[in-house]
Design an enzyme around this catalytic site. Sequence first.
Site, PDB file in Angstrom:
ATOM      1  N   ARG A 143      45.642  12.301 -48.569  1.00  0.00           N
ATOM      2  CA  ARG A 143      45.644  11.705 -49.938  1.00  0.00           C
ATOM      3  C   ARG A 143      44.923  11.099 -50.502  1.00  0.00           C
ATOM      4  O   ARG A 143      45.687  10.507 -50.467  1.00  0.00           O
ATOM      5  CB  ARG A 143      46.893  12.557 -49.634  1.00  0.00           C
ATOM      6  CG  ARG A 143      48.077  12.098 -51.469  1.00  0.00           C
ATOM      7  CD  ARG A 143      49.217  12.980 -51.660  1.00  0.00           C
ATOM      8  NE  ARG A 143      49.242  14.685 -51.788  1.00  0.00           N
ATOM      9  CZ  ARG A 143      50.738  15.039 -52.003  1.00  0.00           C
ATOM     10  NH1 ARG A 143      51.216  14.306 -52.994  1.00  0.00           N
ATOM     11  NH2 ARG A 143      50.518  16.212 -52.047  1.00  0.00           N
ATOM     12  N   HIS A 195      43.789  21.273 -54.479  1.00  0.00           N
ATOM     13  CA  HIS A 195      44.973  21.050 -53.552  1.00  0.00           C
ATOM     14  C   HIS A 195      45.153  22.250 -52.367  1.00  0.00           C
ATOM     15  O   HIS A 195      46.562  23.001 -52.137  1.00  0.00           O
ATOM     16  CB  HIS A 195      46.843  20.973 -54.140  1.00  0.00           C
ATOM     17  CG  HIS A 195      47.941  20.591 -52.888  1.00  0.00           C
ATOM     18  ND1 HIS A 195      47.799  19.893 -52.427  1.00  0.00           N
ATOM     19  CD2 HIS A 195      48.924  20.047 -54.262  1.00  0.00           C
ATOM     20  CE1 HIS A 195      49.024  19.473 -51.636  1.00  0.00           C
ATOM     21  NE2 HIS A 195      50.086  20.127 -53.132  1.00  0.00           N
ATOM     22  N   GLN A 224      48.302  23.695 -50.382  1.00  0.00           N
ATOM     23  CA  GLN A 224      49.319  23.880 -51.515  1.00  0.00           C
ATOM     24  C   GLN A 224      49.413  25.416 -51.665  1.00  0.00           C
ATOM     25  O   GLN A 224      49.219  26.446 -51.882  1.00  0.00           O
ATOM     26  CB  GLN A 224      49.172  23.201 -52.170  1.00  0.00           C
ATOM     27  CG  GLN A 224      49.803  24.149 -53.423  1.00  0.00           C
ATOM     28  CD  GLN A 224      51.722  23.845 -53.143  1.00  0.00           C
ATOM     29  OE1 GLN A 224      52.000  22.347 -52.723  1.00  0.00           O
ATOM     30  NE2 GLN A 224      53.101  24.568 -53.031  1.00  0.00           N
ATOM     31  N   ASP A 265      53.369  24.041 -63.447  1.00  0.00           N
ATOM     32  CA  ASP A 265      52.674  22.556 -62.023  1.00  0.00           C
ATOM     33  C   ASP A 265      53.467  21.307 -63.081  1.00  0.00           C
ATOM     34  O   ASP A 265      53.391  21.687 -64.354  1.00  0.00           O
ATOM     35  CB  ASP A 265      51.685  22.232 -61.694  1.00  0.00           C
ATOM     36  CG  ASP A 265      51.225  21.023 -61.000  1.00  0.00           C
ATOM     37  OD1 ASP A 265      52.774  20.525 -61.140  1.00  0.00           O
ATOM     38  OD2 ASP A 265      50.140  20.503 -61.245  1.00  0.00           O
ATOM     39  N   CYS A 289      54.894  24.239 -57.401  1.00  0.00           N
ATOM     40  CA  CYS A 289      54.560  23.177 -55.869  1.00  0.00           C
ATOM     41  C   CYS A 289      55.435  22.553 -55.902  1.00  0.00           C
ATOM     42  O   CYS A 289      55.450  21.911 -54.975  1.00  0.00           O
ATOM     43  CB  CYS A 289      53.251  22.895 -56.271  1.00  0.00           C
ATOM     44  SG  CYS A 289      52.731  21.678 -58.462  1.00  0.00           S
ATOM     45  N   ARG A 295      54.897  25.402 -46.794  1.00  0.00           N
ATOM     46  CA  ARG A 295      53.754  24.263 -46.984  1.00  0.00           C
ATOM     47  C   ARG A 295      54.065  23.655 -45.610  1.00  0.00           C
ATOM     48  O   ARG A 295      52.980  23.506 -45.130  1.00  0.00           O
ATOM     49  CB  ARG A 295      54.249  23.140 -47.423  1.00  0.00           C
ATOM     50  CG  ARG A 295      54.568  23.250 -49.105  1.00  0.00           C
ATOM     51  CD  ARG A 295      53.316  23.264 -49.437  1.00  0.00           C
ATOM     52  NE  ARG A 295      52.213  22.769 -49.206  1.00  0.00           N
ATOM     53  CZ  ARG A 295      51.729  21.014 -49.502  1.00  0.00           C
ATOM     54  NH1 ARG A 295      52.791  20.479 -51.118  1.00  0.00           N
ATOM     55  NH2 ARG A 295      51.210  20.550 -48.886  1.00  0.00           N
TER      56      ARG A 295
HETATM   57  N1  NVA Z   1      49.529  18.068 -60.307  1.00  0.00           N
HETATM   58  C1  NVA Z   1      50.273  17.596 -59.568  1.00  0.00           C
HETATM   59  C2  NVA Z   1      50.549  18.228 -58.097  1.00  0.00           C
HETATM   60  C3  NVA Z   1      52.025  17.381 -57.358  1.00  0.00           C
HETATM   61  C4  NVA Z   1      51.801  18.722 -55.645  1.00  0.00           C
HETATM   62  C5  NVA Z   1      50.055  15.693 -58.768  1.00  0.00           C
HETATM   63  O1  NVA Z   1      48.661  15.697 -58.998  1.00  0.00           O
HETATM   64  O2  NVA Z   1      50.373  15.541 -59.077  1.00  0.00           O
HETATM   65  N1   CP Z   2      54.079  20.225 -53.637  1.00  0.00           N
HETATM   66  C1   CP Z   2      53.821  19.457 -53.145  1.00  0.00           C
HETATM   67  O1   CP Z   2      52.476  18.951 -52.870  1.00  0.00           O
HETATM   68  O2   CP Z   2      54.515  18.000 -53.253  1.00  0.00           O
HETATM   69  P1   CP Z   2      54.135  16.327 -52.315  1.00  0.00           P
HETATM   70  O3   CP Z   2      53.743  15.584 -53.860  1.00  0.00           O
HETATM   71  O4   CP Z   2      55.889  16.141 -52.042  1.00  0.00           O
HETATM   72  O5   CP Z   2      53.701  16.887 -51.056  1.00  0.00           O
END
Ligand code: NVA
Ligand code: CP
Length: 331
Positions: A106, A133, A136, A229, A270, A315
């Site tokens: 990540r 992602h 997800q 989101d 998400c 998930r």
């Molecule tokens: N768009 C958000 C998604 C988190 C799961 C981020 O990148 O922070």
């Molecule tokens: N939805 C998601 O990816 O959550 P986290 O950032 O908690 O992993």
Amino acid sequence: MNIAGRDFLKLLDFTAEEITYMLDLAADLKEKKKNGILTRWHEGKNVALIFEKTSTRTRCSFEVAAHDLGMGTTYLDPSGSQIGKKESIADTARVLSGMYEGIEYRGYGQDIVEELAKYAKVPVWNGLTNEFHPTQMLADLLTIREHFGYLKGIRFTYMGDARYNMGNSLMVACAKMGMHFTACTAEKYFPDKKLVEICEELSAESGATITLTEDVEIGAKGADVVYTDVWVSMGEPDEVWEERIKDLSPYQVNRTVMELAGEGAVFMHCLPAFHDLDTKIGREISQKFGITEMEVTNEVFESEASIVFEEAENRMHTIKAVMAATLGEGK
Ligand code: NVA
Ligand code: CP
């Protein structure tokens, strides 16, 4: 169907049949877990979990899923490794390939996870980048399929920042699976033009449609799924909050939006979500800008239509399927 040895970097790399295979495998793994049937198919293996951004769901999903598959895990937190600071991605990939059977990553640019995969000798799984992602997506598709019983023909509306990882990925997921995707937001938050073109080509094959609109009535009317989101994503500077609140407030998912969608519509997110003042950032933003809810109202988040916690649970089942399948299912 065999995807053993493959990386899982973005949904664009997979056919609808391969995606369906992973969803079916996830459903099977979920059923087994609920019935207490062990699936230690990859006993003795180990996976590395690299997180350059924080996480609750993705990290926990990878850890629980790996343990359920009989594997050991090493969590590398955003500050706890040499990656990017003292050691290149290419070197990290080759070092970890000698110790682990799979690597989750990540972080920031999609090019980084692609580079990691290029040099790694084991499957690499994208746990979120700025652009995509994909794990997800499998959870979201499984949740929609569980709820409605099918995917093809689902009318899916995404509201908010549609040009980041979630908007991009959901558009691809819908285009692949023959769903009707609408991005309902201010024009500057529409998904990337090139990606829209790719998705339009995919849609011609799958029966999907892609609609981009600034009009909430057009966007929300008759939707089966309304999705949003956060307005500011991880890694973005604090300075963008003011502009985002101004631009995206008209696209908040609230009672009016859900009424436009109509009976039977569900709300998805998400997570994490800013729907009340029970978070530090939520309170700070509230003090600064005088708002108490952001991308979704608490009323919608807590309503019967909200399936966000089913989505969050999925998930884990879907990530387990990705690891099991790319490591060779192991049955
Ligand atoms: N768009 C958000 C998604 C988190 C799961 C981020 O990148 O922070
Ligand atoms: N939805 C998601 O990816 O959550 P986290 O950032 O908690 O992993």
